[in-house]
Write an enzyme that holds these catalytic residues in place. Structure first.
Site, PDB file in Angstrom:
ATOM      1  N   CYS A   2       0.970  -1.118   0.072  1.00 13.90           N
ATOM      2  CA  CYS A   2       0.045  -0.045  -0.022  1.00 13.90           C
ATOM      3  C   CYS A   2       1.075   1.163  -0.019  1.00 13.90           C
ATOM      4  CB  CYS A   2      -0.802   0.032   1.135  1.00 13.90           C
ATOM      5  SG  CYS A   2      -2.134  -1.351   1.251  1.00 13.90           S
ATOM      6  N   GLY A  28      -0.953   0.589  -5.197  1.00 11.71           N
ATOM      7  CA  GLY A  28      -2.166   0.063  -4.944  1.00 11.71           C
ATOM      8  C   GLY A  28      -3.316   0.821  -5.662  1.00 11.71           C
ATOM      9  N   ASN A 100       0.785   0.180   5.841  1.00 16.02           N
ATOM     10  CA  ASN A 100       1.372  -0.494   4.694  1.00 16.02           C
ATOM     11  C   ASN A 100       1.944  -1.625   5.586  1.00 16.02           C
ATOM     12  OD1 ASN A 100       2.514  -1.464   2.354  1.00 16.02           O
ATOM     13  ND2 ASN A 100       4.232  -0.275   2.583  1.00 16.02           N
ATOM     14  N   GLY A 101       1.214  -2.794   5.041  1.00 15.09           N
ATOM     15  CA  GLY A 101       2.109  -3.730   5.504  1.00 15.09           C
ATOM     16  C   GLY A 101       0.958  -5.084   5.859  1.00 15.09           C
ATOM     17  N   TYR A 249      10.915  -4.446  -7.645  1.00 15.55           N
ATOM     18  CA  TYR A 249       9.674  -4.295  -8.326  1.00 15.55           C
ATOM     19  C   TYR A 249       8.910  -3.114  -8.033  1.00 15.55           C
ATOM     20  CZ  TYR A 249       5.025  -5.240 -10.298  1.00 15.55           C
ATOM     21  OH  TYR A 249       3.994  -5.109 -10.821  1.00 15.55           O
ATOM     22  N   THR A 293       9.183  -1.597 -15.267  1.00 11.41           N
ATOM     23  CA  THR A 293      10.256  -1.788 -14.260  1.00 11.41           C
ATOM     24  C   THR A 293      11.587  -2.252 -14.755  1.00 11.41           C
ATOM     25  OG1 THR A 293       8.080  -2.745 -13.351  1.00 11.41           O
ATOM     26  CG2 THR A 293      10.226  -2.926 -11.813  1.00 11.41           C
ATOM     27  N   ASP A 355      13.043  -9.374 -17.543  1.00 13.14           N
ATOM     28  CA  ASP A 355      11.839  -9.092 -16.380  1.00 13.14           C
ATOM     29  C   ASP A 355      12.408  -8.817 -14.980  1.00 13.14           C
ATOM     30  OD1 ASP A 355       9.113  -8.258 -15.794  1.00 13.14           O
ATOM     31  OD2 ASP A 355       8.283 -10.106 -16.519  1.00 13.14           O
ATOM     32  N   ASP A 356      11.741  -8.352 -14.196  1.00 12.31           N
ATOM     33  CA  ASP A 356      11.959  -8.099 -12.755  1.00 12.31           C
ATOM     34  C   ASP A 356      11.872  -9.494 -12.056  1.00 12.31           C
ATOM     35  OD1 ASP A 356       9.204  -8.120 -11.708  1.00 12.31           O
ATOM     36  OD2 ASP A 356       9.165  -6.706 -13.169  1.00 12.31           O
TER      37      ASP A 356
END
Ligand code: SF4
Length: 475
Positions: A2, A28, A100-101, A249, A293, A355-356
């Site tokens: 988030c 998000g 956030n978490g 990412y 990314t 790609d990541d």
């Protein structure tokens, strides 16, 4: 994952919170919310993008010099509108909070809060548990002063397991920010004149013209009172292990997290990956990143290998990130809508796609198919992070163990499944060296190596898998 942002200032903050949330939108896209405080709490939240939820009339209603904003990707809970943050409790004093978490012991906390503390949790959002633990501890201490605020954060550290970077406002007292004792999720703060802002990523501070002060440390609480006086204290005693996936990412490339530039880390990850690719002596004609990314890593990979880099896949900017779209069907559909190959660059060439990471392999398979259909001769696929094999219990929806393509498959099997002629993964050492830039820094790398920085047993993994399964069934 988030994004959070809080401002305490001497101006109407809602415009800055709105603009700051736009710069955190990549963290998000499921819901967003803002609560400000004038002589009352003004609340607006809902499901959707920031630009969809907040219209001019909402913004003019969200008055006040203090506010907190949030953008969400759902962790526990099915992403309902009532789970959107920030959350509010009345006692003591009136507190709002966003985080956030992911709280690992949410169920146990909810039970305890409801049965022992006689508090009621009205949503499935885990920040409501953190908020109520904090509020009940503060209430018990009686006076709402700085010592009791910090002591209550310390109690949160004791009670709440998992990852959480938090911003809260205590009515008429001040803005509080804290990072869990391991410091999984980023949190930085900055200043503009006499105004303070806390944000998940430095890009939000930059956008708003706030000068970065520093990252909030692992286990640290910082409080800015309504007179602009700053207090800080280290209240946790664990080793700092930030989530390495932020640099791989999640975070925007123009952010700096814990002193490490995200873009710089991605450039170095490309250089590290080049060491492995070089040894394979593959007949590569062209290097193509999966936008957006992977661009930085693909550039340095191309420089190191002396092989041309091209933008062979063009992204439709108006489709959301596939990784953080909750439903598999949406993911499948959106990759086709999202990426289109430039045939003239690809036809007749041996392509190395960068790609990541590779999670389930579905996106990789579809990208390989797109490149094949554009006429590539051979297709090689490189991930600038190592194989993902373990679920994240700290708030990243990487699915259950059985869904990881690399969980029980050999590289050969994965090559076959995604349809590539050669699959190359970053080494674990390359990942650490690339992100840290050689600095002596340790990270959470549990999704790669299964070494969780907090106690995580089979029971917790099973429980999280069951919850995710139930969430999916309810989607
Ligand atoms: S398990 Fe992986 S995604 Fe989760 S916090 Fe650790 S490094 Fe980040």
């Amino acid at each position: 994952m988030c994004g959070i942002l809080g401002i305490i200032g001497n101006y109407e903050v809602v415009g800055d919170i709105y603009r700051g949330l736009l710069s955190l939108q990549h963290r998000g896209q499921d819901s967003a919310g803002i609560i400000t405080y004038s002589d009352r709490f003004n609340i607006k939240k809902g499901n959707g993008l920031v630009s969809e939820i907040f219209k001019e009339k909402n913004l003019s209603y969200l008055k006040g010099n203090i506010g907190i904003g949030h953008v969400r990707y759902p962790t526990i809970g099915g992403g309902k509108a009532e789970d959107a943050q920030p959350f509010y409790v009345n006692i003591p004093s009136g507190i709002i909070m966003a985080h956030n978490g992911n709280v690992i012991n949410y169920t146990q906390l909810k039970k305890e809060l409801e049965e022992v503390n006689l508090r009621h949790l009205n949503s499935k959002s885990d920040v409501e548990a953190i908020l109520n633990v904090f509020a009940s501890k503060l209430e018990k201490r009686g006076k709402v002063n700085i010592d009791n605020i910090f002591a209550s954060v310390k109690e949160v550290y004791k009670k709440v397991e998992g990852s959480y970077s938090v911003i809260a406002y205590i009515r008429n007292k001040g803005l509080l920010a804290f990072r869990d004792p391991v410091g999984f999720k980023p949190l930085i703060y900055g200043k503009k004149d006499a105004n303070y802002a806390f944000a998940s990523e430095s890009v939000a501070l930059d956008t708003l013209g706030y000068k970065r002060i520093r990252d909030v440390k692992a286990g640290e609480a910082i409080f800015i009172d309504t007179n602009g006086k700053e207090y800080s204290k280290i209240l946790g005693n664990k080793k700092h292990r930030p989530c390495i996936f932020e640099w791989v990412y999640f975070a925007r490339p123009d952010s700096v997290i814990d002193g490490i530039s995200v873009y710089g880390a991605r450039l170095r990850l490309g250089k590290e990956l080049a060491k492995t690719v070089k040894k394979l002596r593959l007949p590569i004609d062209l290097i193509i990143p999966v936008p957006d990314t992977s661009r930085a890593a693909a550039i340095t990979l191309s420089e190191e290998l002396n092989i041309p880099y091209r933008e062979g896949l063009i992204k439709n900017r108006y489709i959301g990130r596939t990784f953080i779209m909750p439903q598999q069907a949406m993911r499948k559909m959106s990759i086709r809508l999202k990426l289109n190959p430039i045939e003239g660059e690809i036809k007749g060439k041996n392509i190395l796609i960068v790609d990541d990471s590779i999670v389930r392999g579905n996106t990789s398979r579809q990208i390989v198919q797109l490149i094949k259909e554009a006429g590539a001769k051979k297709i090689f696929f490189a991930s600038y992070s190592p194989p993902l094999r373990h679920p994240c219990v700290y708030g990243i929806d990487m699915q259950t163990r059985s869904e990881f393509i690399a969980k029980n498959k050999s590289i050969k099997d994965i090559e076959k499944e995604i349809g590539t002629d050669k699959l190359i993964y970053q080494s674990y050492e390359g990942l650490i060296k690339g992100v840290s830039g050689g600095e002596n820094m340790k990270f959470c790398t549990a999704c790669f190596d299964g070494k969780y920085p907090t106690p995580v047993d089979e029971k917790i993994l099973k429980k999280i898998e069951t919850e995710r399964k139930m969430d999916k069934e309810n989607e």
